[in-house]
Enzyme design. Sequence first.
Site, short mmCIF file in Angstrom:
data_model
loop_
_atom_site.label_atom_id
_atom_site.label_comp_id
_atom_site.label_asym_id
_atom_site.label_seq_id
_atom_site.Cartn_x
_atom_site.Cartn_y
_atom_site.Cartn_z
N ASN A 163 -1.12 1.95 6.27
CA ASN A 163 -0.23 0.98 5.63
C ASN A 163 0.16 -0.03 6.68
OD1 ASN A 163 0.64 1.03 3.06
ND2 ASN A 163 2.49 2.23 3.44
N GLY A 164 0.15 -1.31 6.37
CA GLY A 164 0.57 -2.31 7.36
C GLY A 164 -0.58 -3.23 7.73
N CYS A 210 0.85 -1.19 0.00
CA CYS A 210 0.00 0.00 0.00
C CYS A 210 0.89 1.25 0.00
CB CYS A 210 -0.94 0.09 1.19
SG CYS A 210 -1.96 -1.36 1.43
N GLU A 227 17.25 -16.29 -10.73
CA GLU A 227 16.77 -14.92 -10.87
C GLU A 227 16.02 -14.74 -12.20
OE1 GLU A 227 16.09 -12.45 -9.28
OE2 GLU A 227 16.15 -10.72 -10.62
N LYS A 279 5.56 -3.60 -4.63
CA LYS A 279 7.01 -3.38 -4.63
C LYS A 279 7.66 -3.76 -3.31
CE LYS A 279 10.90 -2.05 -6.34
NZ LYS A 279 11.57 -3.01 -7.22
N HIS A 322 18.31 -35.98 -13.07
CA HIS A 322 17.84 -36.64 -11.84
C HIS A 322 16.33 -36.49 -11.65
CE1 HIS A 322 21.88 -37.62 -10.65
NE2 HIS A 322 22.24 -36.38 -10.95
N TRP A 353 -3.03 -2.53 -1.56
CA TRP A 353 -2.73 -3.92 -1.90
C TRP A 353 -3.46 -4.74 -0.85
CZ3 TRP A 353 -0.30 -8.20 0.30
CH2 TRP A 353 0.12 -9.21 -0.59
N LYS A 379 12.13 -13.57 -12.64
CA LYS A 379 11.72 -12.41 -13.46
C LYS A 379 10.61 -12.84 -14.41
CE LYS A 379 12.90 -9.83 -11.76
NZ LYS A 379 13.74 -9.66 -10.63
N ARG A 383 3.25 0.24 -5.19
CA ARG A 383 3.15 -0.38 -3.86
C ARG A 383 1.84 -1.15 -3.67
NH1 ARG A 383 6.77 1.57 0.30
NH2 ARG A 383 5.38 0.46 1.66
N GLU A 385 7.19 -13.56 -12.58
CA GLU A 385 6.45 -12.47 -11.96
C GLU A 385 5.86 -11.48 -12.95
OE1 GLU A 385 8.50 -9.93 -9.13
OE2 GLU A 385 10.36 -10.10 -10.23
O1 M6R Z 1 12.86 -4.68 -1.07
P1 M6R Z 1 13.45 -6.05 -1.00
O2 M6R Z 1 14.74 -6.15 -1.75
O3 M6R Z 1 13.62 -6.55 0.40
O4 M6R Z 1 12.42 -7.01 -1.71
C1 M6R Z 1 12.61 -8.39 -1.72
C2 M6R Z 1 11.67 -9.07 -2.68
O5 M6R Z 1 10.34 -8.84 -2.29
C3 M6R Z 1 11.86 -8.60 -4.11
O6 M6R Z 1 13.16 -8.77 -4.55
C4 M6R Z 1 10.89 -9.35 -5.06
O7 M6R Z 1 11.28 -10.70 -5.14
C5 M6R Z 1 10.88 -8.68 -6.44
N1 M6R Z 1 9.54 -8.51 -6.90
C6 M6R Z 1 11.64 -9.44 -7.46
O8 M6R Z 1 11.64 -8.81 -8.69
#
Ligand code: M6R
Length: 611
Positions: free
Chosen positions: A100-101, A2, A487, A606, A510, A74, A491, A27, A494
């Site tokens: 927020n929270g 949020c 990684e 985010k 395996h 969110w 990407k 966010r 997501e």
């Molecule tokens: O702000 P942070 O680096 O702690 O966030 C960690 C993860 O939430 C963040 O890297 C998430 O996996 C991303 N959406 C990846 O692209």
Amino acid sequence: MCGIVGYIGEKKAKPILINGLLRLEYRGYDSAGISTIEKSGIKTIKNKGRVAELENSDEINKLNGTIGIGHTRWATHGKPSTTNSHPHMDNSNTFSVVHNGIIENYAGLKEFLKSRKYTFLSDTDTEVIPNLIHFNYQNSEEKGKKRLLEAVTNTSKMLKGSFAIEILCSDFPDNMVVVRKDSPLVIGKGVNENYISSDIPAILSFTKDFYLLNDNEFAFISRDQIEFYDEDMNIIKKEARNITWDAGAAEKGGYPDFMFKEINEQPKSVRETIGARITQNSKSSIPDLKLDKEYLKTINKIFIVACGTAMYAGMAGKTILESLCEIPVEVEAASEFRYRNPIVNEKTLCIFITQSGETADTIAALKLAKSKNAKTLAISNVIGASISREADYTIYTHAGPEIAVASTKAYTSQIVLLAIIAINFAEKLEINQEKVNELKSDILLLPSQLEEVLKNTERIKSFAQRIYKEKDVFFIGRGIDYTVALEGSLKLKEISYIHSEAYPSGELKHGPIALIENDVTIISILTNRLLVEKSISNIQEVVTRGAKTFIITNQELNHNFDEVITIPKTNPLISPILSVVPLQILAYYISKEKGLDVDKPRNLAKSVTVE
Ligand code: M6R
């Protein structure tokens, strides 16, 4: 998760709030709303959906107030809907609140308030807050400003969980109260106006002077004054900090999306991360990291703890630290670390990596490590973020604001910084000097090599156009290339919603090889000269079963693959910084081909400030 924004000044609040919300949408983007103080009292407009829909609603143009609060959501408690969106009002319409929270004890508080005849419209945890403030306000014996402050401080003492809260009260048409605990909140100082936000970039175009609130601190804000209080209503003094980020850094700057901009910014962001920390002919310098040789000699383990992409950066960092410092390194997801009993003591150095510096699991893991007497080092991209208030040492990546939900430039900067830390430790320990010197020259070449890698963008786009309808994609690599495979796979998942998995190349046979059938796409990263032949054998095994192959390599390959992207040769320890870029571009174009919202993928936000 949020985003919250607030304005108090002489201008009309509505356009400033909408502008802030548009910048905060990364966010959370399920619903949005704003409240302003009008002549007739507090007016709230909110709806399910994006901020653009709120901006285009007829009602919103009737808001003329110069004080207001806004929220983009969110969803956690209660599905995305207009009723569940913020701001929430109390039963008497005296208080409007954005939050927020998560309020963990909201169910008990709701029962308590219901027993006192309060009613609720939404399924949210937040709606208890304005009603509790009202309850405490009614029961206060104080007068004027103190009455409001007491009601808010007493309310926050009753809340369990995390919160950043903005409060409007119709009895105080020239003020706003804010409070935070475990959720970010900053106040931007202007001339006869003040701005409030959960994130600095959202209000960076209005001011560069910011006050950062610590946990359980309150601010009573007027147009020309900000008073800070602790939870017992004692006045506290705070200095504003000047943030040097360029306001343009939080804009798209001509790029179609933030993600594409951030991918293309990597030569610059990596240069900024290197900064003056390393030069070829002198020792590395990390002024904020005061760990000396005597301390480093006592540690027998380094833990790297993080989430998502930051954790994958940590996995690459493990290889670098072990190679240069000869200290065993363990990498773990913060959400796992915090709920077990990790073997951590005063001989363990714990490194926490987080772009936002606000990730709830990472901060909780840091607190656990501290309670076990470990030294804690945070790596963050956001100056003054919550984690920096908990860690013994914080060093910043200086990658500039990262707005797209999918992390790109933060990842490459995190690995660069881990490599610089490894160099710094090895220099202090006076070991592996030859390796250290080689790595330094190779790091200094990275910005120009990243520019070279970005020249492959059109070829990668063509490959994306061939495979964007796939249902499953596999990523493979050995050693440090496997960390890049993880990684790359994250990407793709997501932002393109394609199912994908990453495996160490040698693991395919395996089990996972049973999934390989005609036309499946295999993406392979091959950067280690010593392992290339082995990995090619693994790729041949899938080619013979009909797989399409996309190879990222810095080696000369004498085999026919569907697409080979050649990247510059570099030190194997830092190869992820170059080899990840084609995977970022591939995921980006697949998402674009599918017509998806690259910057704001579904169900994500985010910074993950909830468990
Ligand atoms: O702000 P942070 O680096 O702690 O966030 C960690 C993860 O939430 C963040 O890297 C998430 O996996 C991303 N959406 C990846 O692209």
